[in-house]
Design a protein around this motif. Structure first.
Motif, short mmCIF file in Angstrom:
data_model
loop_
_atom_site.label_atom_id
_atom_site.label_comp_id
_atom_site.label_asym_id
_atom_site.label_seq_id
_atom_site.Cartn_x
_atom_site.Cartn_y
_atom_site.Cartn_z
N LEU A 1 0.86 -1.18 0.00
CA LEU A 1 0.00 0.00 0.00
C LEU A 1 0.89 1.24 0.00
CD1 LEU A 1 -2.68 -1.11 2.60
CD2 LEU A 1 -2.84 -1.18 0.10
N ILE A 2 0.67 2.13 -0.96
CA ILE A 2 1.50 3.32 -1.14
C ILE A 2 0.67 4.54 -0.72
CG2 ILE A 2 2.88 4.65 -2.78
CD1 ILE A 2 2.88 2.13 -4.58
N PHE A 3 1.17 5.28 0.25
CA PHE A 3 0.49 6.48 0.76
C PHE A 3 1.30 7.71 0.37
CE2 PHE A 3 -0.56 2.98 3.54
CZ PHE A 3 -1.92 3.10 3.72
N GLY A 4 0.64 8.71 -0.16
CA GLY A 4 1.31 9.96 -0.52
C GLY A 4 0.52 10.72 -1.55
N ARG A 5 1.17 11.70 -2.16
CA ARG A 5 0.53 12.47 -3.22
C ARG A 5 0.24 11.55 -4.41
NH1 ARG A 5 4.31 16.09 -1.00
NH2 ARG A 5 3.39 18.08 -0.36
N PRO A 6 -0.86 11.80 -5.13
CA PRO A 6 -1.25 10.88 -6.22
C PRO A 6 -0.16 10.67 -7.26
CG PRO A 6 -3.05 12.36 -5.70
CD PRO A 6 -1.87 12.83 -4.90
N TYR A 7 0.53 11.69 -7.71
CA TYR A 7 1.56 11.52 -8.74
C TYR A 7 2.79 10.82 -8.17
CZ TYR A 7 2.61 16.17 -6.79
OH TYR A 7 2.83 17.25 -5.94
N TYR A 8 3.06 10.95 -6.86
CA TYR A 8 4.14 10.19 -6.23
C TYR A 8 3.75 8.72 -6.13
CZ TYR A 8 6.50 14.53 -4.80
OH TYR A 8 7.16 15.75 -4.80
N GLN A 9 2.50 8.50 -5.82
CA GLN A 9 2.02 7.11 -5.75
C GLN A 9 2.19 6.42 -7.11
OE1 GLN A 9 -2.04 7.93 -4.44
NE2 GLN A 9 -1.62 6.98 -2.45
N LYS A 10 1.85 7.14 -8.17
CA LYS A 10 1.96 6.57 -9.51
C LYS A 10 3.41 6.24 -9.86
CE LYS A 10 0.67 7.51 -14.31
NZ LYS A 10 0.04 8.49 -15.24
N ASP A 11 4.33 7.14 -9.55
CA ASP A 11 5.74 6.91 -9.87
C ASP A 11 6.30 5.72 -9.09
OD1 ASP A 11 5.68 9.04 -11.60
OD2 ASP A 11 6.60 10.46 -10.19
N VAL A 12 5.99 5.65 -7.81
CA VAL A 12 6.51 4.55 -6.99
C VAL A 12 5.90 3.22 -7.43
CG1 VAL A 12 6.61 3.61 -4.65
CG2 VAL A 12 6.96 6.05 -5.04
N SER A 13 4.62 3.23 -7.77
CA SER A 13 3.98 2.00 -8.25
C SER A 13 4.63 1.50 -9.53
CB SER A 13 2.49 2.26 -8.48
OG SER A 13 1.89 1.14 -9.08
N LYS A 14 4.93 2.41 -10.45
CA LYS A 14 5.58 2.02 -11.71
C LYS A 14 6.99 1.48 -11.44
CE LYS A 14 6.64 3.82 -16.31
NZ LYS A 14 6.58 5.03 -17.20
N MET A 15 7.72 2.13 -10.54
CA MET A 15 9.07 1.67 -10.21
C MET A 15 9.03 0.26 -9.63
SD MET A 15 11.60 3.09 -7.25
CE MET A 15 10.53 2.31 -6.03
N ILE A 16 8.08 -0.01 -8.74
CA ILE A 16 7.99 -1.33 -8.12
C ILE A 16 7.66 -2.40 -9.16
CG2 ILE A 16 6.64 -2.72 -6.50
CD1 ILE A 16 6.41 -0.26 -4.72
N MET A 17 6.75 -2.10 -10.07
CA MET A 17 6.37 -3.07 -11.11
C MET A 17 7.55 -3.35 -12.05
SD MET A 17 3.37 -3.96 -10.32
CE MET A 17 2.97 -4.92 -11.78
N ASN A 18 8.33 -2.32 -12.38
CA ASN A 18 9.49 -2.54 -13.25
C ASN A 18 10.54 -3.41 -12.56
OD1 ASN A 18 8.41 -1.00 -15.30
ND2 ASN A 18 9.42 0.90 -14.65
N LEU A 19 10.77 -3.15 -11.29
CA LEU A 19 11.72 -3.98 -10.54
C LEU A 19 11.22 -5.42 -10.42
CD1 LEU A 19 12.76 -1.51 -7.68
CD2 LEU A 19 14.21 -2.37 -9.55
N ALA A 20 9.93 -5.59 -10.27
CA ALA A 20 9.37 -6.94 -10.18
C ALA A 20 9.59 -7.70 -11.48
CB ALA A 20 7.88 -6.86 -9.85
N ASP A 21 9.36 -7.04 -12.63
CA ASP A 21 9.59 -7.70 -13.92
C ASP A 21 11.06 -8.07 -14.09
OD1 ASP A 21 6.93 -7.46 -14.59
OD2 ASP A 21 7.20 -5.58 -15.70
#
Length: 215
Positions: free
Chosen positions: A88-108
């Motif tokens: 669960l990512i808490f923060g500003r919406p555009y920060y949430q989006k960036d962190v979510s994308k970073m996590i998915m790229n690292l997972a791949d």
């Protein structure tokens, strides 16, 4: 209800049934950039549980650093190490989006890395077996020369008759002379009595004077 594994974070959060997330501990120590209204709309990312340590380090030790850099709070729920985990990512919406994308790229990236490692293991086993069966000619010669004495004697006694005759006829001149001088007494007498007529006459004329008078 199973208690999820707890990972380190800048602020420990807790979700109560039917209520919003609350901050555990002293609220005065929360980061200056984090506001309590961010607790209302977290962004969820679900991944395989083993990816948690692959992305965030052993025990999630890198989570606080990621939170400081991205100015977000990460709350990880992991119940089964072999199942899924929820971030669960808490923060500003555009920060949430960036962190979510970073996590998915690292997972791949870590999924591909794990797949490559699993593919290399059978290939290395097959290469090891081929190397063992395809020994070099030098190794084969060394193995042949290091046979036991019993094996050598067996090979010597199992030679064909033709090979034995060839070996017998190829003796050295010295061995041939020694064999000739070691004839039996009977063979020597027979050879002596079969002298040529010329040799007999020469032997008769060369008798001593005494032998001639007696004759």
């Amino acid at each position: 209800m199973t208690t999820p594994r707890r990972f380190p974070t800048l602020l420990q959060l807790e979700q109560r049934e039917g209520a919003l997330f609350t901050v555990l501990g002293n609220l005065t120590k929360r980061p200056y950039w984090f506001h309590l209204e961010y607790l209302k709309s977290p962004k969820a990312v679900r991944l395989e549980a083993w990816l948690m340590e692959a992305i965030f380090g052993r025990g999630g030790e890198h989570i606080p650093h990621v939170e400081c850099v991205s100015q977000t709070l990460l709350h990880v729920n992991q119940w089964d190490p072999e199942g899924e985990a929820e971030i669960l990512i808490f923060g500003r919406p555009y920060y949430q989006k960036d962190v979510s994308k970073m996590i998915m790229n690292l997972a791949d990236y870590h999924r591909q890395l794990r797949a490559q490692c699993l593919e290399k293991v059978p290939v290395q086993d097959a290469a090891t077996q081929e190397a063992a069966t395809q020994s070099s000619p030098k190794a084969a010669q060394e193995e042949a020369t290091q046979r036991s004495p019993d094996t050598a004697r067996e090979v010597a006694t199992q030679r064909s008759p033709d090979t034995a005759r060839e070996v017998a006829t190829q003796r050295s001149p010295k061995a041939a002379r020694e064999a000739a001088t070691q004839r039996s007494p009977k063979a020597a007498r027979e050879a002596a009595t079969q002298r040529s007529p010329k040799a007999a006459r020469e032997a008769a004329t060369q008798r001593s004077p005494k032998a001639a008078r007696e004759a």
